[in-house]
Design a protein around this motif. Structure first.
Motif, mmCIF file in Angstrom:
data_model
loop_
_atom_site.group_PDB
_atom_site.id
_atom_site.type_symbol
_atom_site.label_atom_id
_atom_site.label_comp_id
_atom_site.label_asym_id
_atom_site.label_seq_id
_atom_site.Cartn_x
_atom_site.Cartn_y
_atom_site.Cartn_z
ATOM 1 N N LEU B 165 0.505 -1.274 0.088
ATOM 2 C CA LEU B 165 0.109 -0.089 0.026
ATOM 3 C C LEU B 165 0.757 1.168 0.163
ATOM 4 O O LEU B 165 2.133 1.149 0.224
ATOM 5 C CB LEU B 165 -0.772 -0.044 1.179
ATOM 6 C CG LEU B 165 -1.719 -1.200 1.451
ATOM 7 C CD1 LEU B 165 -2.714 -1.113 2.627
ATOM 8 C CD2 LEU B 165 -2.740 -1.539 0.208
ATOM 9 N N SER B 166 0.286 2.391 -0.354
ATOM 10 C CA SER B 166 0.773 3.626 -0.189
ATOM 11 C C SER B 166 0.018 4.680 0.457
ATOM 12 O O SER B 166 -1.274 4.822 0.414
ATOM 13 C CB SER B 166 0.889 4.164 -1.784
ATOM 14 O OG SER B 166 1.336 5.345 -1.804
ATOM 15 N N PRO B 167 0.764 5.719 1.106
ATOM 16 C CA PRO B 167 0.284 6.639 1.958
ATOM 17 C C PRO B 167 -0.741 7.526 1.111
ATOM 18 O O PRO B 167 -1.694 7.992 1.333
ATOM 19 C CB PRO B 167 1.010 7.207 2.626
ATOM 20 C CG PRO B 167 2.266 6.804 2.039
ATOM 21 C CD PRO B 167 2.056 5.702 1.418
ATOM 22 N N SER B 168 -0.306 7.610 -0.230
ATOM 23 C CA SER B 168 -0.912 8.556 -1.202
ATOM 24 C C SER B 168 -2.285 7.745 -1.673
ATOM 25 O O SER B 168 -3.024 8.468 -2.533
ATOM 26 C CB SER B 168 -0.121 9.179 -2.439
ATOM 27 O OG SER B 168 1.072 9.050 -1.813
ATOM 28 N N LEU B 169 -2.279 6.534 -1.575
ATOM 29 C CA LEU B 169 -3.555 5.838 -2.066
ATOM 30 C C LEU B 169 -4.489 5.199 -1.164
ATOM 31 O O LEU B 169 -4.146 4.064 -0.798
ATOM 32 C CB LEU B 169 -3.069 4.702 -3.007
ATOM 33 C CG LEU B 169 -2.109 5.187 -4.346
ATOM 34 C CD1 LEU B 169 -1.375 4.032 -4.772
ATOM 35 C CD2 LEU B 169 -2.885 6.005 -5.187
ATOM 36 N N VAL B 170 -5.437 6.001 -0.714
ATOM 37 C CA VAL B 170 -6.516 5.542 -0.022
ATOM 38 C C VAL B 170 -7.490 4.791 -0.400
ATOM 39 O O VAL B 170 -8.075 3.635 0.019
ATOM 40 C CB VAL B 170 -7.040 6.668 0.829
ATOM 41 C CG1 VAL B 170 -8.098 6.144 1.926
ATOM 42 C CG2 VAL B 170 -5.977 7.587 1.736
ATOM 43 N N HIS B 171 -8.011 5.184 -1.847
ATOM 44 C CA HIS B 171 -9.130 4.626 -2.515
ATOM 45 C C HIS B 171 -8.548 4.118 -3.832
ATOM 46 O O HIS B 171 -7.713 4.609 -4.352
ATOM 47 C CB HIS B 171 -10.142 5.591 -2.787
ATOM 48 C CG HIS B 171 -11.591 5.195 -3.089
ATOM 49 N ND1 HIS B 171 -11.750 4.683 -4.414
ATOM 50 C CD2 HIS B 171 -12.491 4.924 -2.087
ATOM 51 C CE1 HIS B 171 -12.992 4.122 -4.172
ATOM 52 N NE2 HIS B 171 -13.554 4.457 -3.108
ATOM 53 N N LEU B 172 -9.293 2.848 -4.305
ATOM 54 C CA LEU B 172 -8.913 2.395 -5.527
ATOM 55 C C LEU B 172 -8.952 3.370 -6.346
ATOM 56 O O LEU B 172 -8.146 3.114 -7.523
ATOM 57 C CB LEU B 172 -9.840 1.312 -5.865
ATOM 58 C CG LEU B 172 -9.526 -0.186 -4.666
ATOM 59 C CD1 LEU B 172 -10.575 -1.096 -5.288
ATOM 60 C CD2 LEU B 172 -8.095 -0.837 -5.157
ATOM 61 N N ALA B 221 -3.796 -1.498 6.820
ATOM 62 C CA ALA B 221 -4.485 -2.554 6.028
ATOM 63 C C ALA B 221 -5.964 -2.515 6.013
ATOM 64 O O ALA B 221 -6.670 -2.446 5.392
ATOM 65 C CB ALA B 221 -3.771 -3.684 6.256
ATOM 66 N N GLU B 222 -6.169 -2.650 7.611
ATOM 67 C CA GLU B 222 -7.774 -2.618 7.825
ATOM 68 C C GLU B 222 -8.398 -1.267 6.939
ATOM 69 O O GLU B 222 -9.720 -1.593 6.789
ATOM 70 C CB GLU B 222 -7.796 -2.617 9.386
ATOM 71 C CG GLU B 222 -7.592 -3.677 10.113
ATOM 72 C CD GLU B 222 -7.458 -3.782 11.467
ATOM 73 O OE1 GLU B 222 -7.481 -4.806 12.357
ATOM 74 O OE2 GLU B 222 -7.471 -2.743 12.100
ATOM 75 N N ARG B 223 -7.844 -0.133 7.387
ATOM 76 C CA ARG B 223 -8.517 1.243 6.701
ATOM 77 C C ARG B 223 -8.515 0.910 5.342
ATOM 78 O O ARG B 223 -9.798 1.207 4.859
ATOM 79 C CB ARG B 223 -7.640 2.265 7.145
ATOM 80 C CG ARG B 223 -8.347 3.595 6.801
ATOM 81 C CD ARG B 223 -7.766 4.810 7.591
ATOM 82 N NE ARG B 223 -6.323 4.835 7.125
ATOM 83 C CZ ARG B 223 -5.444 5.318 7.578
ATOM 84 N NH1 ARG B 223 -5.153 5.342 9.004
ATOM 85 N NH2 ARG B 223 -4.198 5.422 7.075
ATOM 86 N N PHE B 224 -7.763 0.494 4.454
ATOM 87 C CA PHE B 224 -7.845 0.155 3.120
ATOM 88 C C PHE B 224 -9.087 -0.637 2.734
ATOM 89 O O PHE B 224 -9.600 -0.438 1.857
ATOM 90 C CB PHE B 224 -6.256 -0.271 2.578
ATOM 91 C CG PHE B 224 -6.603 -0.591 0.895
ATOM 92 C CD1 PHE B 224 -6.007 0.660 0.227
ATOM 93 C CD2 PHE B 224 -6.761 -1.789 0.311
ATOM 94 C CE1 PHE B 224 -5.885 0.414 -1.243
ATOM 95 C CE2 PHE B 224 -6.632 -1.635 -0.878
ATOM 96 C CZ PHE B 224 -6.262 -0.629 -1.547
ATOM 97 N N VAL B 227 -12.525 1.286 3.474
ATOM 98 C CA VAL B 227 -12.648 2.198 2.497
ATOM 99 C C VAL B 227 -13.070 1.522 1.095
ATOM 100 O O VAL B 227 -14.090 2.060 0.454
ATOM 101 C CB VAL B 227 -11.439 3.141 2.318
ATOM 102 C CG1 VAL B 227 -11.588 4.219 1.175
ATOM 103 C CG2 VAL B 227 -11.224 3.967 3.637
ATOM 104 N N ASN B 228 -12.479 0.613 0.775
ATOM 105 C CA ASN B 228 -12.593 -0.254 -0.595
ATOM 106 C C ASN B 228 -13.606 -1.179 -0.635
ATOM 107 O O ASN B 228 -13.669 -1.850 -1.637
ATOM 108 C CB ASN B 228 -11.210 -0.492 -1.278
ATOM 109 C CG ASN B 228 -10.227 1.004 -1.438
ATOM 110 O OD1 ASN B 228 -10.614 1.732 -2.293
ATOM 111 N ND2 ASN B 228 -9.279 1.164 -0.625
ATOM 112 N N ASN B 229 -14.049 -1.299 0.596
ATOM 113 C CA ASN B 229 -14.955 -2.569 0.682
ATOM 114 C C ASN B 229 -14.577 -3.977 0.106
ATOM 115 O O ASN B 229 -15.124 -4.537 -1.070
ATOM 116 C CB ASN B 229 -16.407 -2.156 -0.110
ATOM 117 C CG ASN B 229 -17.490 -2.917 0.405
ATOM 118 O OD1 ASN B 229 -17.312 -3.746 1.433
ATOM 119 N ND2 ASN B 229 -18.619 -3.075 -0.300
ATOM 120 N N VAL B 230 -13.384 -4.373 0.264
ATOM 121 C CA VAL B 230 -12.566 -5.683 -0.044
ATOM 122 C C VAL B 230 -12.312 -6.180 1.322
ATOM 123 O O VAL B 230 -12.090 -5.750 2.339
ATOM 124 C CB VAL B 230 -11.432 -5.445 -0.983
ATOM 125 C CG1 VAL B 230 -11.960 -4.968 -2.154
ATOM 126 C CG2 VAL B 230 -10.406 -4.590 -0.533
#
Lengths: 282, 314
Positions: B165-172, B221-224, B227-230
């Motif tokens: 993951l990247s701190p700049s990429l919260v959403h797909l 990881a949990e936040r990602f 947010v992205n519902n995966v």
């Protein structure tokens, strides 16, 4: 599959096990010669459980290729014991970053472009894995190292094509430094009729920053005027990356292959420190 | 040039080199297929996910024996096809041919080694020059790498990427906006996707002591996922002795597909089989028997193909 381990019964392979024979389980080789017993252990990299345990002891993430069960041991009948292993070497890596840490070449650019200024910095440690390690020694109280400026390792004797009675080479660790170079620690040994040589080499390349090679050599002459004499020779070499690369013509030479040739790189580097010690073993 | 793909595949499987002009044409064709792919490709299970292969061609063939031949099995490869192993040319050539033959059943995403800079340091460049006498095929392959996509989502459930993951990429959707058609940069979100590693020592993102690169923790990881519902993150990039590793209570998994890495690590490998019911199975495998002859050679030649015996090292 493990239940079939080995799989060879009367020369016939058990079905489905042919591909298990390639996996290196622990291979132990022993060799005895002139009062010395040499043992080399060659095993697979550590499992995740073993890594977890080691990392909690060390306090930093271990190199990606971690041969934590590999070890070269030399034992002499006098009680002298010399071992080279991965875990003892990592215990001699700066785990707190107090020695002044290198940064990758583009660290400043990287820091400038990131937007998450509040992200914490992971606990510092020497991520180049440079070990202050010259082997793990158990020396009987009757013996003592002498500083020795005179007797360097007699290279001429090592250049003779004497038959090699025992040879082995063990990887101890290796890491690609997140694609910023390479850090490798390995050890090799060759035993001839009259002498033996061990070379434990740490070699580091940080792209666009520097090269560093730490060589620890153990030379033993089994009969040096009636005595067994051991020489421990430590050499640290360093060179700025650009000084080594400058010697390569990228038009006619393959830069990557040249930089992977550690002996060649070593020949381009200045000696920063050189210490020789002698041990007379009865 | 008209390519006979099946014939090419037959040659490559026998480790016979294709002509340089054929390789150039193959790369051009693969580019045409990759250019239309989203940065986040949507895939439907069943699919088998493969981690780092690193030029271990015989082990790639072993994967098809164990997990099924294409097109009977759908494949998602998570990158790092080249470098380190002795058959990077054969490996990437075969994967390109499979992509052309079954474009909807084979997907190739980009790893950190699919890069000009990295392949010059870690073996692919040297191998191309040794096998073809010039750097032309290396240039074709690395130009094609710039077209490879960056991530995939299986059944809206499993997010797949090479590194993390990247701190700049919260959403797909932010991944979809990256201009990926370029060399992998040292910094920024595209670099993070192919380089970052999970770390149990930090809950959030942390900057590597190297001065560049991130690790990501459980909370990130949990936040990602939220947010992205995966439901989980699947990545490759890190060697594991057992062939796979699960972290953070199973929400992040590493799949590693190069057994006995570099012909000397003694590790197992795996592929992750995601079934159409959503169940996941790490199919663990060992090095292919064909590697035996390499191991024999390995004792005699170094990575540059030079003889190293007898070793009168000083």
């Amino acid at each position: 599959m493990e239940a079939f381990g080995g799989g060879d019964v009367g020369g016939l392979k058990a079905p489905g096990t042919s591909n298990t024979t390639l996996r290196k389980d622990m291979q132990v080789r022993e060799f005895e010669h002139r009062g010395w017993k040499v043992t080399s252990k060659n095993a697979p990299i550590l499992s995740s459980g073993e890594i977890e345990k080691l990392e909690s002891e060390l306090g930093f993430p271990v190199p990606e290729m971690i041969f934590g069960n590999n070890e070269l041991v030399l034992e002499h009948s006098s009680g002298l014991r010399i071992a080279f292993n991965c875990c003892d070497a990592l215990r001699k890596v700066d785990s707190t970053g107090t020695s002044g840490l290198l940064k990758v070449a583009y660290a400043d650019d990287w820091a400038r472009t990131r937007q998450d200024t509040d992200t914490e910095i992971a606990k510092p440690y020497d991520w180049t894995y440079t070990p202050e390690y010259r082997g793990t020694w158990t020396i009987p109280s009757s013996m003592q190292f002498e500083e020795d400026g005179e007797d360097a390792i007699p290279v001429d004797k090592l250049m003779k094509p004497d038959p090699i009675l025992f040879f082995d080479e063990l990887d101890l660790f290796e890491d690609e430094l997140g694609d910023n170079g390479t850090a490798v620690l390995n050890v090799k040994i060759r035993i001839m009729q009259e002498r033996l040589l061990v070379l434990c080499r740490f070699h580091l390349r940080v792209d666009d920053v520097l090269f560093r090679i730490k060589d620890v050599r153990i030379f033993v002459e089994f009969n040096d005027n009636g005595k067994t004499v051991l020489i421990k020779d430590y050499i640290l070499r360093e060179a700025p990356y650009k000084d080594v690369v400058r010697r390569i013509d990228p038009i006619i030479e393959d830069l990557g292959a040249k930089l992977r040739d550690v002996n060649w790189v070593s020949s381009c580097m200045k000696i920063v420190a050189h210490e020789v010690e002698k041990l007379v073993i009865g | 040039m008209v390519l006979n793909i099946d014939e090419c595949i037959e040659h490559v499987i026998k480790t016979e080199l294709l002509d340089e002009a054929v390789v150039v044409a193959i790369c051009a064709k693969v580019k045409e297929l990759l250019v239309d792919e989203s940065n986040v490709i949507q895939l439907a299970a069943p699919v088998t996910v493969v981690g780092d292969v690193h030029g271990q061609f015989y082990d790639l063939i072993e994967i098809f024996r164990i997990a099924g031949q294409c097109p009977d099995t759908n494949y998602l490869f998570l990158g790092d096809y080249v470098d380190r192993g002795y058959f990077s040319v054969e490996t990437i050539t075969l994967l390109c041919l499979m992509k052309i033959r079954y474009p909807q059943r084979v997907h190739l995403i980009r790893g950190n080694h699919e890069s000009r800079g990295i392949t010059q340091s870690y073996g692919f460049y040297t191998e191309c020059v040794r096998k073809y006498g010039s750097a032309n095929v290396w240039k074709s392959f690395t130009d094609m790498f710039d077209y490879m996509t960056l991530s995939a989502v299986i059944d809206n459930t499993v997010f797949c990427v090479h590194g993390g993951l990247s701190p700049s990429l919260v959403h797909l959707d932010q991944i979809k906006l990256i201009d990926r058609f370029r060399e992998i940069p040292h910094e920024g979100p595209m670099a993070d996707l192919v380089w970052s590693d999970p770390s149990p020592s930090n809950n959030d993102f942390a900057v590597s002591p190297r001065g560049a690169g991130y690790t990501f923790g459980k909370r990130v990881a949990e936040r990602f996922l939220d947010v992205n519902n995966v439901q989980s993150i699947l990545r490759a990039h890190q060697l594991c002795q057992n062939g796979y590793q699960q972290l953070f209570g199973g929400i992040v998994s590493t799949v590693w597909s190069a057994p006995n890495y570099c012909y000397r690590c003694g590790n197992m490998a795996s592929v992750l089989e995601v079934s159409d019911t959503g169940s996941q199975f790490f199919n663990v495998f060992d090095a292919a028997p064909e590697n035996a002859k390499i191991q024999e050679n390995n004792d005699h030649y170094n990575m540059n193909g030079e003889s190293i015996l007898p070793d009168y090292f000083v």
